[in-house]
Design a protein around this motif. Sequence first.
Motif, PDB file in Angstrom:
ATOM      1  N   LYS A 190      48.681  38.596  39.123  1.00 59.51           N
ATOM      2  CA  LYS A 190      47.899  37.631  39.526  1.00 59.51           C
ATOM      3  C   LYS A 190      47.654  37.785  41.135  1.00 59.51           C
ATOM      4  CE  LYS A 190      46.414  32.613  39.941  1.00 59.51           C
ATOM      5  NZ  LYS A 190      46.671  31.337  39.456  1.00 59.51           N
ATOM      6  N   ASP A 245      46.046  40.851  42.462  1.00 57.36           N
ATOM      7  CA  ASP A 245      44.823  40.905  42.147  1.00 57.36           C
ATOM      8  C   ASP A 245      44.101  40.134  43.585  1.00 57.36           C
ATOM      9  OD1 ASP A 245      44.967  42.354  40.103  1.00 57.36           O
ATOM     10  OD2 ASP A 245      44.717  40.918  38.683  1.00 57.36           O
ATOM     11  N   MET A 246      44.895  39.004  43.682  1.00 59.33           N
ATOM     12  CA  MET A 246      44.292  38.196  45.108  1.00 59.33           C
ATOM     13  C   MET A 246      44.131  39.147  46.249  1.00 59.33           C
ATOM     14  SD  MET A 246      46.379  34.720  44.044  1.00 59.33           S
ATOM     15  CE  MET A 246      45.921  33.710  45.392  1.00 59.33           C
ATOM     16  N   TYR A 249      44.243  42.279  46.352  1.00 68.43           N
ATOM     17  CA  TYR A 249      43.407  43.488  46.370  1.00 68.43           C
ATOM     18  C   TYR A 249      41.972  42.847  46.562  1.00 68.43           C
ATOM     19  CZ  TYR A 249      39.762  46.207  43.517  1.00 68.43           C
ATOM     20  OH  TYR A 249      38.710  46.894  43.375  1.00 68.43           O
ATOM     21  N   SER A 250      41.560  41.770  46.098  1.00 72.33           N
ATOM     22  CA  SER A 250      40.107  41.244  46.012  1.00 72.33           C
ATOM     23  C   SER A 250      39.663  41.020  47.322  1.00 72.33           C
ATOM     24  CB  SER A 250      40.039  39.756  45.174  1.00 72.33           C
ATOM     25  OG  SER A 250      40.241  40.047  43.650  1.00 72.33           O
ATOM     26  N   SER A 251      40.723  40.643  48.315  1.00 72.88           N
ATOM     27  CA  SER A 251      40.350  40.415  49.756  1.00 72.88           C
ATOM     28  C   SER A 251      40.022  41.620  50.457  1.00 72.88           C
ATOM     29  CB  SER A 251      41.364  39.483  50.461  1.00 72.88           C
ATOM     30  OG  SER A 251      41.502  38.033  49.852  1.00 72.88           O
ATOM     31  N   LYS A 296      39.315  44.479  49.251  1.00 70.56           N
ATOM     32  CA  LYS A 296      38.614  45.389  48.490  1.00 70.56           C
ATOM     33  C   LYS A 296      36.899  44.993  49.461  1.00 70.56           C
ATOM     34  CE  LYS A 296      36.149  47.728  45.446  1.00 70.56           C
ATOM     35  NZ  LYS A 296      36.787  49.096  45.230  1.00 70.56           N
ATOM     36  N   LYS A 297      36.920  43.905  50.156  1.00 72.30           N
ATOM     37  CA  LYS A 297      35.737  43.589  50.906  1.00 72.30           C
ATOM     38  C   LYS A 297      35.680  44.671  52.205  1.00 72.30           C
ATOM     39  CE  LYS A 297      36.288  38.748  49.788  1.00 72.30           C
ATOM     40  NZ  LYS A 297      36.613  37.317  50.248  1.00 72.30           N
ATOM     41  N   LYS A 325      42.284  48.824  42.163  1.00 72.08           N
ATOM     42  CA  LYS A 325      43.068  47.582  41.978  1.00 72.08           C
ATOM     43  C   LYS A 325      44.521  48.020  41.519  1.00 72.08           C
ATOM     44  CE  LYS A 325      42.644  43.617  38.844  1.00 72.08           C
ATOM     45  NZ  LYS A 325      41.541  43.025  37.512  1.00 72.08           N
ATOM     46  N   THR A 367      44.678  38.857  55.070  1.00 72.08           N
ATOM     47  CA  THR A 367      44.646  38.585  53.665  1.00 72.08           C
ATOM     48  C   THR A 367      45.893  37.752  53.232  1.00 72.08           C
ATOM     49  OG1 THR A 367      43.750  40.797  53.224  1.00 72.08           O
ATOM     50  CG2 THR A 367      44.912  39.608  51.272  1.00 72.08           C
ATOM     51  N   ASN A 417      44.951  33.971  51.661  1.00 75.05           N
ATOM     52  CA  ASN A 417      45.270  33.583  50.119  1.00 75.05           C
ATOM     53  C   ASN A 417      46.657  32.705  49.982  1.00 75.05           C
ATOM     54  OD1 ASN A 417      43.329  35.121  48.257  1.00 75.05           O
ATOM     55  ND2 ASN A 417      43.863  36.402  50.109  1.00 75.05           N
TER      56      ASN A 417
END
Length: 421
Positions: free
Chosen positions: A330, A333-334, A336-338, A340-341, A348, A415, A419
């Motif tokens: 988790k 992933d948090m 990664y999601s930031s 990825k932008k 991932k 990031t 987060n």
Amino acid sequence: MKREEILALLYSDFTHSVKDPLWGNVLVTKNIKELLEVEEVEKLSRIKQNGPAYLIYPGSVHTRLEHSIGVYNLSREIIISLASKNGELPLTKEGILSFLISALLHDIGHFPYAHSLKELSIREHEEIAATLIISNEKLRDAIEKTGANARLCASIIDKNIKADNKEVDLYRKILSGTLDPDKLDYLSRDAYFSGVPYGTQNTDYIIKSLDYRDGNIVLDEDAIVSVEHVLFSKYLMYKTIYWHKGVRCATAMIKKALISALNDNVITYDDLYLKDDVEFFSLSKKIDYEPFNLLNLVEHNKLFEKKAELELSEFKELTQLSSSIETRAKAEDMIYSSLKKKYAGLKKYECIIDIPEPINFESSMLLKRKDGSISEIRENESVFNKEVGSLFSSRLRKLSIFLPHYVSLDDLKDTLKENFS
């Protein structure tokens, strides 16, 4: 058994030898030498002792088999030393031979790249070793041929096997203590092959300083410095080799690939058991699964970069999520999601968080005092008290984030603040 009987047992038939770079000629019997050739034992020659450490220290390609022979050798030397100091010991011929074979076979259930698998829900290698010893007919017959008892060997190796036997209890204490032969061999051996001086122990002195009293292994009071030497060596070896950033990165990349594959039902836990190094990495070649790219990268020494090293107290939510293998994804992933932008090509599975397992640096050893009494190491007798042990552990354990080289540190910092602040 009387001293003379034990010494005769440990010398008379030990007419063969195995050459070892650390201990010289390791004496074995003809039947023990044949045991080394059994497939389940020989397989250890294809499992590197320190997993991916060779990527950083090219000489660190020694194997579990070499280490196992070393542990066997030191175990034999310990029994010889104890017998030399005591007119009689509560040991049996079958028990002594079973103990020596247990020392030799203690790692036959070991996994390749073991630290990569440590957090997974896999069977302990001691349990696997015990099961192999009891159930594998060829291995069991070879063990029995040495004069050892296979079931006794299994119970010495696997402490979860109930054994109401004081002799077994003594052998277990020898094999797992502050100055056990496993630790004495791997610290010196890993230092030797890695080309560093930190782990080398004064093994002869330590073994000569051990004695037997009332079912326990005790250490001469004057030799307490050897306990401190072992623990400080352990700290330095973890700092420079076992937990070197490159070794931790390789370990974390392997772990990430395996966890992803297990969660996606690409492999099962059974696919990981009883593999050697080549068979382990062949998983990535037999199965078309994108996160297995991580295994290919490690195999070819194309490691990610450590983009952050954080104190465990720095981002408490991040540490809390990352401390458990169930919730670490988790947090990854948090991040990664930031990222990825900004980094469209980022995968991932390429965002990896690593926290080493807790490690113990406390000294625990019974001392034989000059007046003949036996007592634990006192708080003021060793620098390695509970407080110092915790300090050493905290200096080693950091939260690290590994990412491909092109991800910038500034973007990762943003990031983390976004987060987890």
